[in-house]
Write a protein that holds these residues in place. Structure first.
Motif, PDB file in Angstrom:
ATOM      1  N   GLU A 224      -0.285  -4.323   1.714  1.00 22.65           N
ATOM      2  CA  GLU A 224      -1.194  -3.760   2.706  1.00 22.65           C
ATOM      3  C   GLU A 224      -0.735  -2.370   3.133  1.00 22.65           C
ATOM      4  N   ALA A 225       0.569  -2.142   3.132  1.00 19.73           N
ATOM      5  CA  ALA A 225       1.096  -0.827   3.506  1.00 19.73           C
ATOM      6  C   ALA A 225       0.680   0.240   2.495  1.00 19.73           C
ATOM      7  N   ASP A 226       0.775  -0.076   1.201  1.00 16.72           N
ATOM      8  CA  ASP A 226       0.344   0.869   0.163  1.00 16.72           C
ATOM      9  C   ASP A 226      -1.108   1.284   0.382  1.00 16.72           C
ATOM     10  N   GLU A 227      -1.957   0.296   0.535  1.00 10.98           N
ATOM     11  CA  GLU A 227      -3.390   0.555   0.596  1.00 10.98           C
ATOM     12  C   GLU A 227      -3.786   1.296   1.873  1.00 10.98           C
ATOM     13  N   GLN A 228      -3.215   0.896   2.996  1.00 12.11           N
ATOM     14  CA  GLN A 228      -3.582   1.546   4.250  1.00 12.11           C
ATOM     15  C   GLN A 228      -3.010   2.959   4.343  1.00 12.11           C
ATOM     16  N   ALA A 229      -1.794   3.159   3.841  1.00 18.40           N
ATOM     17  CA  ALA A 229      -1.204   4.495   3.855  1.00 18.40           C
ATOM     18  C   ALA A 229      -1.996   5.438   2.959  1.00 18.40           C
ATOM     19  N   GLU A 230      -2.384   4.968   1.776  1.00 20.31           N
ATOM     20  CA  GLU A 230      -3.176   5.826   0.895  1.00 20.31           C
ATOM     21  C   GLU A 230      -4.534   6.131   1.503  1.00 20.31           C
ATOM     22  N   ARG A 231      -5.126   5.169   2.159  1.00 22.65           N
ATOM     23  CA  ARG A 231      -6.422   5.399   2.803  1.00 22.65           C
ATOM     24  C   ARG A 231      -6.313   6.492   3.866  1.00 22.65           C
ATOM     25  N   LEU A 232      -5.250   6.455   4.659  1.00 22.61           N
ATOM     26  CA  LEU A 232      -5.041   7.475   5.687  1.00 22.61           C
ATOM     27  C   LEU A 232      -4.831   8.855   5.060  1.00 22.61           C
ATOM     28  N   ILE A 233      -3.950   8.924   4.062  1.00 19.41           N
ATOM     29  CA  ILE A 233      -3.648  10.212   3.425  1.00 19.41           C
ATOM     30  C   ILE A 233      -4.884  10.782   2.738  1.00 19.41           C
ATOM     31  N   LYS A 234      -5.620   9.931   2.047  1.00 16.40           N
ATOM     32  CA  LYS A 234      -6.814  10.392   1.345  1.00 16.40           C
ATOM     33  C   LYS A 234      -7.841  10.972   2.316  1.00 16.40           C
ATOM     34  N   ALA A 235      -8.049  10.310   3.433  1.00 19.78           N
ATOM     35  CA  ALA A 235      -9.019  10.799   4.412  1.00 19.78           C
ATOM     36  C   ALA A 235      -8.619  12.166   4.953  1.00 19.78           C
ATOM     37  N   GLU A 236      -7.343  12.348   5.232  1.00 21.65           N
ATOM     38  CA  GLU A 236      -6.869  13.622   5.773  1.00 21.65           C
ATOM     39  C   GLU A 236      -6.941  14.727   4.713  1.00 21.65           C
ATOM     40  N   VAL A 237      -6.551  14.417   3.488  1.00 25.64           N
ATOM     41  CA  VAL A 237      -6.623  15.409   2.412  1.00 25.64           C
ATOM     42  C   VAL A 237      -8.069  15.842   2.188  1.00 25.64           C
ATOM     43  N   SER A 238      -8.989  14.895   2.230  1.00 27.52           N
ATOM     44  CA  SER A 238     -10.407  15.209   2.026  1.00 27.52           C
ATOM     45  C   SER A 238     -10.941  16.132   3.110  1.00 27.52           C
ATOM     46  N   THR A 239     -10.387  16.011   4.312  1.00 36.10           N
ATOM     47  CA  THR A 239     -10.810  16.878   5.407  1.00 36.10           C
ATOM     48  C   THR A 239     -10.153  18.253   5.321  1.00 36.10           C
ATOM     49  N   LEU A 240      -8.853  18.263   5.035  1.00 35.55           N
ATOM     50  CA  LEU A 240      -8.103  19.517   5.021  1.00 35.55           C
ATOM     51  C   LEU A 240      -8.372  20.357   3.779  1.00 35.55           C
ATOM     52  N   TRP A 241      -8.506  19.705   2.632  1.00 39.08           N
ATOM     53  CA  TRP A 241      -8.712  20.408   1.362  1.00 39.08           C
ATOM     54  C   TRP A 241      -9.838  19.722   0.592  1.00 39.08           C
ATOM     55  N   PRO A 242     -11.071  19.867   1.045  1.00 37.41           N
ATOM     56  CA  PRO A 242     -12.192  19.121   0.449  1.00 37.41           C
ATOM     57  C   PRO A 242     -12.437  19.453  -1.020  1.00 37.41           C
ATOM     58  N   GLU A 243     -11.935  20.601  -1.476  1.00 39.72           N
ATOM     59  CA  GLU A 243     -12.133  20.983  -2.870  1.00 39.72           C
ATOM     60  C   GLU A 243     -11.153  20.295  -3.811  1.00 39.72           C
ATOM     61  N   ALA A 244     -10.152  19.614  -3.270  1.00 40.79           N
ATOM     62  CA  ALA A 244      -9.105  19.009  -4.095  1.00 40.79           C
ATOM     63  C   ALA A 244      -9.517  17.635  -4.613  1.00 40.79           C
ATOM     64  N   LEU A 245      -9.224  17.390  -5.870  1.00 46.24           N
ATOM     65  CA  LEU A 245      -9.329  16.045  -6.430  1.00 46.24           C
ATOM     66  C   LEU A 245      -8.168  15.231  -5.882  1.00 46.24           C
ATOM     67  N   PHE A 246      -8.449  14.074  -5.320  1.00 46.32           N
ATOM     68  CA  PHE A 246      -7.397  13.204  -4.799  1.00 46.32           C
ATOM     69  C   PHE A 246      -7.146  12.089  -5.793  1.00 46.32           C
ATOM     70  N   ILE A 247      -5.891  11.967  -6.211  1.00 44.48           N
ATOM     71  CA  ILE A 247      -5.489  10.893  -7.121  1.00 44.48           C
ATOM     72  C   ILE A 247      -4.338  10.136  -6.474  1.00 44.48           C
ATOM     73  N   GLY A 248      -4.599   8.898  -6.102  1.00 43.49           N
ATOM     74  CA  GLY A 248      -3.584   8.026  -5.541  1.00 43.49           C
ATOM     75  C   GLY A 248      -3.343   6.847  -6.463  1.00 43.49           C
ATOM     76  N   GLU A 249      -2.146   6.296  -6.415  1.00 44.18           N
ATOM     77  CA  GLU A 249      -1.835   5.168  -7.295  1.00 44.18           C
ATOM     78  C   GLU A 249      -2.820   4.026  -7.095  1.00 44.18           C
ATOM     79  N   GLU A 250      -3.135   3.722  -5.848  1.00 42.41           N
ATOM     80  CA  GLU A 250      -4.028   2.589  -5.601  1.00 42.41           C
ATOM     81  C   GLU A 250      -5.479   2.936  -5.901  1.00 42.41           C
ATOM     82  N   SER A 251      -5.855   4.196  -5.742  1.00 43.43           N
ATOM     83  CA  SER A 251      -7.207   4.629  -6.118  1.00 43.43           C
ATOM     84  C   SER A 251      -7.417   4.481  -7.620  1.00 43.43           C
TER      85      SER A 251
END
Length: 274
Positions: A46-73
């Motif tokens: 649950e820690a992996d998934e929730q941490a990635e969800r938080l990071i992905k949301a922030e990256v999408s806001t801060l750098w919307p042009e960036a492709l986000f690739i996470g292990e769990e994604s």
């Protein structure tokens, strides 16, 4: 090269994800919070998934042009990984590197991120939640240990030594069938072999000058891009087994990292005969 993604902001985001989603779950995971993916030792929590969800949301806001690739994604959508090679800008994240350790209550895990621009790794960050500090690098800017109070220490790899004096780390679990026994036998030629089951801490140990080699066979970008760049910025020589550069889209071909080219050639010839 300056990263188009502010490394300080991204580093702080990894820390916040660790403090919010990872550390509160350490040694507090319930039976439904841990699941196997490809095998019993390949876990997601649950820690992996929730941490990635938080990071992905922030990256999408801060750098919307960036492709986000996470292990769990990528675990949920494997096709996502193939978009990395053609991306102008990508942020690659491992929300909990060393998940097996984390799920076992072993305090050796990390949060890693790298920034890739048009096929080149330009920044790497490894955060240690237990030590509350980062090892990070931007291409051309050196490798640094940075603490939350702003203190920074430049890192440098170990001084090369003779083969019989080398201490290092090798991940042998993904070696080709029939080669593992041979290479394990060859490793008797070095002084010491270990494996933390956590690339984040292995790269931190190497970049800090404490060991003389790292070897990996399976290459996933969230496991190795950040650490390889940090190692190179600390002075390391890093190549795939065939002597070619390790690039963000590579997922095989092996990786050997040493303090210098001579050490690489010696280990490749005498030990890692893949």
């Amino acid at each position: 090269m300056t990263s188009p993604v502010d490394v300080t902001i991204l580093a702080d985001l990894l820390r916040r994800a660790a403090q919010t989603e990872i550390l509160p779950r350490f040694r507090r995971l319930g039976s439904n919070d841990v699941r196997a993916k490809t095998e019993a030792t390949d876990l997601v929590t649950e820690a992996d998934e929730q941490a990635e969800r938080l990071i992905k949301a922030e990256v999408s806001t801060l750098w919307p042009e960036a492709l986000f690739i996470g292990e769990e994604s990528v675990a949920a959508d494997p096709a996502l990984l193939h978009r990395l090679q053609g991306a102008d800008l990508a942020v690659i994240v491992d929300p909990v590197d060393g998940t097996f350790n984390f799920a076992s209550g072993v305090p050796a895990f990390g949060v890693m991120a790298s920034v890739v621009v048009k096929g080149e790794t330009v920044a790497g960050i490894i955060f240690d939640p237990m030590g509350d500090d980062w090892v990070l690098a931007e291409k051309g800017g050196g490798a640094w240990l940075r603490r939350p109070d702003g203190e920074a220490l430049r890192l440098s790899v170990a001084i090369p030594v003779a083969l019989e004096e080398m201490v290092g780390m090798a991940s042998t679990g993904y070696l080709p069938n029939g080669k593992r026994a041979e290479i394990m036998g060859n490793l008797a030629k070095v002084r010491f072999l270990t494996n933390y089951r956590c690339a984040a801490h292995e790269y931190r140990t190497f970049a800090g000058g404490h060991v003389h080699y790292l070897m990996y066979n399976k290459l996933m970008p969230w496991d190795h891009l950040a650490g390889t760049l940090i190692s190179q910025e600390a002075g390391a020589y890093a190549k795939r087994f065939d002597g070619s550069p390790y690039l963000p889209h590579h997922i095989d071909g092996g990786l050997l990292i040493t303090p210098d080219k001579a050490s690489w050639e010696l280990l490749r010839r005498e030990v890692f005969t893949v």
